[in-house]
Design an enzyme around this catalytic site. Sequence first.
Site, PDB file in Angstrom:
ATOM      1  N   GLY A  14     -54.688   1.520 -39.441  1.00  0.00           N
ATOM      2  CA  GLY A  14     -54.503   0.673 -38.256  1.00  0.00           C
ATOM      3  C   GLY A  14     -55.843   0.274 -37.665  1.00  0.00           C
ATOM      4  O   GLY A  14     -56.014   0.243 -36.457  1.00  0.00           O
ATOM      5  N   ASP A  65     -48.577  -0.026 -45.743  1.00  0.00           N
ATOM      6  CA  ASP A  65     -47.723   0.563 -44.719  1.00  0.00           C
ATOM      7  C   ASP A  65     -47.815   2.078 -44.924  1.00  0.00           C
ATOM      8  O   ASP A  65     -47.201   2.629 -45.844  1.00  0.00           O
ATOM      9  CB  ASP A  65     -46.284   0.058 -44.901  1.00  0.00           C
ATOM     10  N   TYR A 157     -41.872   9.343 -29.775  1.00  0.00           N
ATOM     11  CA  TYR A 157     -43.340   9.246 -29.810  1.00  0.00           C
ATOM     12  C   TYR A 157     -43.983  10.594 -29.456  1.00  0.00           C
ATOM     13  O   TYR A 157     -44.932  11.037 -30.112  1.00  0.00           O
ATOM     14  CB  TYR A 157     -43.764   8.152 -28.833  1.00  0.00           C
ATOM     15  N   ILE A 190     -55.115   3.675 -22.624  1.00  0.00           N
ATOM     16  CA  ILE A 190     -56.247   2.849 -23.053  1.00  0.00           C
ATOM     17  C   ILE A 190     -55.795   1.387 -23.063  1.00  0.00           C
ATOM     18  O   ILE A 190     -54.677   1.079 -23.508  1.00  0.00           O
ATOM     19  CB  ILE A 190     -56.716   3.273 -24.480  1.00  0.00           C
TER      20      ILE A 190
HETATM   21  P1  NAP Z   1     -52.222  -1.258 -31.396  1.00  0.00           P
HETATM   22  O1  NAP Z   1     -53.183  -2.051 -30.603  1.00  0.00           O
HETATM   23  O2  NAP Z   1     -50.763  -1.583 -31.315  1.00  0.00           O
HETATM   24  O3  NAP Z   1     -52.685  -1.287 -32.945  1.00  0.00           O
HETATM   25  C1  NAP Z   1     -51.931  -0.608 -33.901  1.00  0.00           C
HETATM   26  C2  NAP Z   1     -52.600  -0.675 -35.249  1.00  0.00           C
HETATM   27  O4  NAP Z   1     -51.821   0.109 -36.163  1.00  0.00           O
HETATM   28  C3  NAP Z   1     -52.682  -2.076 -35.820  1.00  0.00           C
HETATM   29  O5  NAP Z   1     -53.863  -2.192 -36.559  1.00  0.00           O
HETATM   30  C4  NAP Z   1     -51.460  -2.126 -36.768  1.00  0.00           C
HETATM   31  O6  NAP Z   1     -51.633  -3.049 -37.854  1.00  0.00           O
HETATM   32  C5  NAP Z   1     -51.464  -0.700 -37.282  1.00  0.00           C
HETATM   33  N1  NAP Z   1     -50.174  -0.274 -37.818  1.00  0.00           N
HETATM   34  C6  NAP Z   1     -48.976  -0.231 -37.194  1.00  0.00           C
HETATM   35  N2  NAP Z   1     -48.037   0.226 -38.032  1.00  0.00           N
HETATM   36  C7  NAP Z   1     -48.650   0.468 -39.220  1.00  0.00           C
HETATM   37  C8  NAP Z   1     -48.208   0.940 -40.484  1.00  0.00           C
HETATM   38  N3  NAP Z   1     -46.934   1.255 -40.718  1.00  0.00           N
HETATM   39  N4  NAP Z   1     -49.121   1.062 -41.474  1.00  0.00           N
HETATM   40  C9  NAP Z   1     -50.421   0.735 -41.269  1.00  0.00           C
HETATM   41  N5  NAP Z   1     -50.903   0.282 -40.093  1.00  0.00           N
HETATM   42  C10 NAP Z   1     -50.013   0.146 -39.084  1.00  0.00           C
HETATM   43  O7  NAP Z   1     -52.307   0.305 -31.039  1.00  0.00           O
HETATM   44  P2  NAP Z   1     -53.453   1.115 -30.229  1.00  0.00           P
HETATM   45  O8  NAP Z   1     -53.104   1.090 -28.790  1.00  0.00           O
HETATM   46  O9  NAP Z   1     -54.802   0.696 -30.673  1.00  0.00           O
HETATM   47  O10 NAP Z   1     -53.150   2.603 -30.745  1.00  0.00           O
HETATM   48  C11 NAP Z   1     -53.860   3.201 -31.812  1.00  0.00           C
HETATM   49  C12 NAP Z   1     -53.483   4.675 -31.891  1.00  0.00           C
HETATM   50  O11 NAP Z   1     -53.830   5.315 -30.666  1.00  0.00           O
HETATM   51  C13 NAP Z   1     -51.992   4.897 -32.088  1.00  0.00           C
HETATM   52  O12 NAP Z   1     -51.779   6.012 -32.928  1.00  0.00           O
HETATM   53  C14 NAP Z   1     -51.504   5.218 -30.695  1.00  0.00           C
HETATM   54  O13 NAP Z   1     -50.324   5.990 -30.714  1.00  0.00           O
HETATM   55  C15 NAP Z   1     -52.692   5.987 -30.152  1.00  0.00           C
HETATM   56  N6  NAP Z   1     -52.772   6.009 -28.699  1.00  0.00           N
HETATM   57  C16 NAP Z   1     -52.899   4.848 -27.989  1.00  0.00           C
HETATM   58  C17 NAP Z   1     -52.987   4.911 -26.616  1.00  0.00           C
HETATM   59  C18 NAP Z   1     -53.147   3.674 -25.779  1.00  0.00           C
HETATM   60  O14 NAP Z   1     -53.163   3.836 -24.558  1.00  0.00           O
HETATM   61  N7  NAP Z   1     -53.290   2.502 -26.344  1.00  0.00           N
HETATM   62  C19 NAP Z   1     -52.929   6.144 -25.963  1.00  0.00           C
HETATM   63  C20 NAP Z   1     -52.791   7.305 -26.714  1.00  0.00           C
HETATM   64  C21 NAP Z   1     -52.728   7.221 -28.083  1.00  0.00           C
HETATM   65  P3  NAP Z   1     -50.796  -4.454 -37.912  1.00  0.00           P
HETATM   66  O15 NAP Z   1     -51.253  -5.255 -36.729  1.00  0.00           O
HETATM   67  O16 NAP Z   1     -51.178  -5.051 -39.213  1.00  0.00           O
HETATM   68  O17 NAP Z   1     -49.348  -4.072 -37.814  1.00  0.00           O
END
Ligand code: NAP
Length: 248
Positions: A14, A65, A157, A190
């Site tokens: 991701g 994926d 989640y 974030i």
């Molecule tokens: P995001 O902006 O929604 O980005 C998600 C990324 O994961 C994208 O690159 C997406 O690629 C990829 N992805 C989704 N499903 C996938 C799959 N099946 N196989 C491969 N890649 C996949 O998310 P984010 O906020 O940056 O979050 C990143 C991580 O941090 C996650 O694990 C999330 O749970 C964790 N997190 C986030 C927050 C927050 O506040 N944002 C807080 C705590 C933890 P595509 O676009 O190609 O689908």
Amino acid sequence: MTVELKNKVAIVTGGSRGIGSSIALELAKEGANIVINYNSNSEAADKMVAEIKELGVDAIAVQADVSKSEDAAKLVQAAVEKFGQLDILVNNAGITRDTTFKKMTEEDWRKVIDVNLNSVFNTTSVALPHLTEAEAGRVINISSIIGQFGGFGQTNYAAAKAGLLGFTKSLALETARTKLTVNAICPGYIGTEMVQAIPEKVLDKLVAKIPQQRLGEPSEIARGVVFLCKDGGYITGQELNINGGIYM
Ligand code: NAP
């Protein structure tokens, strides 16, 4: 002892958007070559690859994926074929399908567990032989505060993210006699698309509860990853909380 990341090879699952793209960029700034994994948005992944190459390191984008074991194997293979080694695996890919447990379908449950937790088995099991051969191998799992204190409408989640913490500690124990370290980072809220999807009123209330009164920046998580990679030789099995004080 500080590990220089120049010429090291990192997979960021991701890595095309949000926190993952920031992690990829910060590792690239330290001189690491990067494998950007994405699922559906090839345009975002290609853009990241171009941005990273401008920093003078090499990068490739690999569609996979990671919730599917054959795709995860293809991802690790592509990294090793291209660069001949693998030093860092950042398990960052994640999704949410928020809804109260009463309304949660089996599909909502399984999808979130598959993408957030089973994916980590899929990538790590194939990458482990390469990572234990590296001179300072690193597995970094991006968990969440929700895995630590739960979240309304997030049983799926929270279960996945808490599962990641148990996985991290157990694998850290099993690999402690090698040069590999295994850690988790638990971000707070974030400012990425994932959090922007939260309704504004709910988000305002969340921000008011954060002692530092603001969302975190993706780069603040990314610098945590760089710290663990460079200076984390004696840090394993830990949860690194980067959350503005919302969980202590
Ligand atoms: P995001 O902006 O929604 O980005 C998600 C990324 O994961 C994208 O690159 C997406 O690629 C990829 N992805 C989704 N499903 C996938 C799959 N099946 N196989 C491969 N890649 C996949 O998310 P984010 O906020 O940056 O979050 C990143 C991580 O941090 C996650 O694990 C999330 O749970 C964790 N997190 C986030 C927050 C927050 O506040 N944002 C807080 C705590 C933890 P595509 O676009 O190609 O689908």
